[in-house]
Design a protein around this motif. Sequence first.
Motif, PDB file in Angstrom:
ATOM      1  N   ALA A 195       0.825  -1.212   0.000  1.00 38.47           N
ATOM      2  CA  ALA A 195       0.000   0.000   0.000  1.00 38.47           C
ATOM      3  C   ALA A 195       0.858   1.260   0.000  1.00 38.47           C
ATOM      4  O   ALA A 195       0.533   2.253  -0.657  1.00 38.47           O
ATOM      5  CB  ALA A 195      -0.933  -0.008   1.201  1.00 38.47           C
ATOM      6  N   GLU A 196       1.989   1.208   0.721  1.00 39.48           N
ATOM      7  CA  GLU A 196       2.855   2.388   0.779  1.00 39.48           C
ATOM      8  C   GLU A 196       3.423   2.740  -0.586  1.00 39.48           C
ATOM      9  O   GLU A 196       3.604   3.910  -0.927  1.00 39.48           O
ATOM     10  CB  GLU A 196       3.982   2.190   1.813  1.00 39.48           C
ATOM     11  N   SER A 251      -1.238  -5.873   1.315  1.00 36.72           N
ATOM     12  CA  SER A 251      -1.733  -4.500   1.470  1.00 36.72           C
ATOM     13  C   SER A 251      -1.952  -3.838   0.115  1.00 36.72           C
ATOM     14  O   SER A 251      -2.896  -3.057  -0.061  1.00 36.72           O
ATOM     15  CB  SER A 251      -0.785  -3.673   2.338  1.00 36.72           C
ATOM     16  N   GLY A 252      -1.112  -4.144  -0.851  1.00 38.85           N
ATOM     17  CA  GLY A 252      -1.293  -3.620  -2.207  1.00 38.85           C
ATOM     18  C   GLY A 252      -2.527  -4.209  -2.860  1.00 38.85           C
ATOM     19  O   GLY A 252      -3.268  -3.509  -3.564  1.00 38.85           O
ATOM     20  N   GLU A 259      -5.132  -5.149  -1.223  1.00 36.52           N
ATOM     21  CA  GLU A 259      -6.254  -4.500  -0.551  1.00 36.52           C
ATOM     22  C   GLU A 259      -6.552  -3.139  -1.171  1.00 36.52           C
ATOM     23  O   GLU A 259      -7.713  -2.775  -1.359  1.00 36.52           O
ATOM     24  CB  GLU A 259      -5.969  -4.361   0.945  1.00 36.52           C
ATOM     25  N   VAL A 260      -5.516  -2.388  -1.493  1.00 38.01           N
ATOM     26  CA  VAL A 260      -5.713  -1.093  -2.147  1.00 38.01           C
ATOM     27  C   VAL A 260      -6.437  -1.291  -3.473  1.00 38.01           C
ATOM     28  O   VAL A 260      -7.416  -0.598  -3.773  1.00 38.01           O
ATOM     29  CB  VAL A 260      -4.371  -0.358  -2.375  1.00 38.01           C
ATOM     30  N   VAL A 265      -5.988   4.122   0.772  1.00 38.88           N
ATOM     31  CA  VAL A 265      -4.894   3.864   1.718  1.00 38.88           C
ATOM     32  C   VAL A 265      -5.253   4.396   3.109  1.00 38.88           C
ATOM     33  O   VAL A 265      -4.987   3.744   4.118  1.00 38.88           O
ATOM     34  CB  VAL A 265      -3.569   4.480   1.203  1.00 38.88           C
ATOM     35  N   MET A 270      -7.163   2.149   5.509  1.00 43.24           N
ATOM     36  CA  MET A 270      -6.523   0.922   5.993  1.00 43.24           C
ATOM     37  C   MET A 270      -6.060   1.121   7.442  1.00 43.24           C
ATOM     38  O   MET A 270      -5.312   2.045   7.719  1.00 43.24           O
ATOM     39  CB  MET A 270      -5.346   0.550   5.093  1.00 43.24           C
TER      40      MET A 270
END
Length: 175
Positions: A36-37, A105-106, A108-109, A133, A136
């Motif tokens: 996600a970052e 996490s990516g 999820e984005v 983002v 989250m």
Amino acid sequence: MFRQLQHRFQSMRTLSRLCTGAEAHARASGQAAPGAEHFLLAAIDLPDGSARRALESVGVAPAAVRDAIEQQYRDALRSVGLDATLPQAPALAPPAPGLYRAQPSGQEVMQTLARSRKSQGGPLLGAHVVAAVATMPHGVAARTLRAMGIDADQLVAVAQAQVSTATATATGTAD
């Protein structure tokens, strides 16, 4: 009808840039798949500028996000008793062609973007990614936003306002 097709093609170009940018940010930090970052960093780089404006609206310099992310990695290493200096990871080569791979996490984005895009008009923007983002609760991106003193709910509201303004302009419904 034409405007919807135009928005769809613009969204596909933006999605391509977003994924390519996220992969580049991940590889530059020595990671094989974007999280996600990395999507947040890639959103900041998008030419529409909405992600940058959303961050600036909550008092954050977009350029400071990368350093704040790196600090989260250093803090994580320190929490397990390792030296807090990050080793210079070699940049990884681009992935082999095939299915798109991202960290959970990516993923999820991307899933959040897909769900939110079904209910919204207009093209995909960097502000959509910022909002996704910011919702989250866990992970490097969430810790980064908290460490920067960003109120996630406020960031979501500002990002959605950026989307609404851009959508109204794109659809010709602006006052």
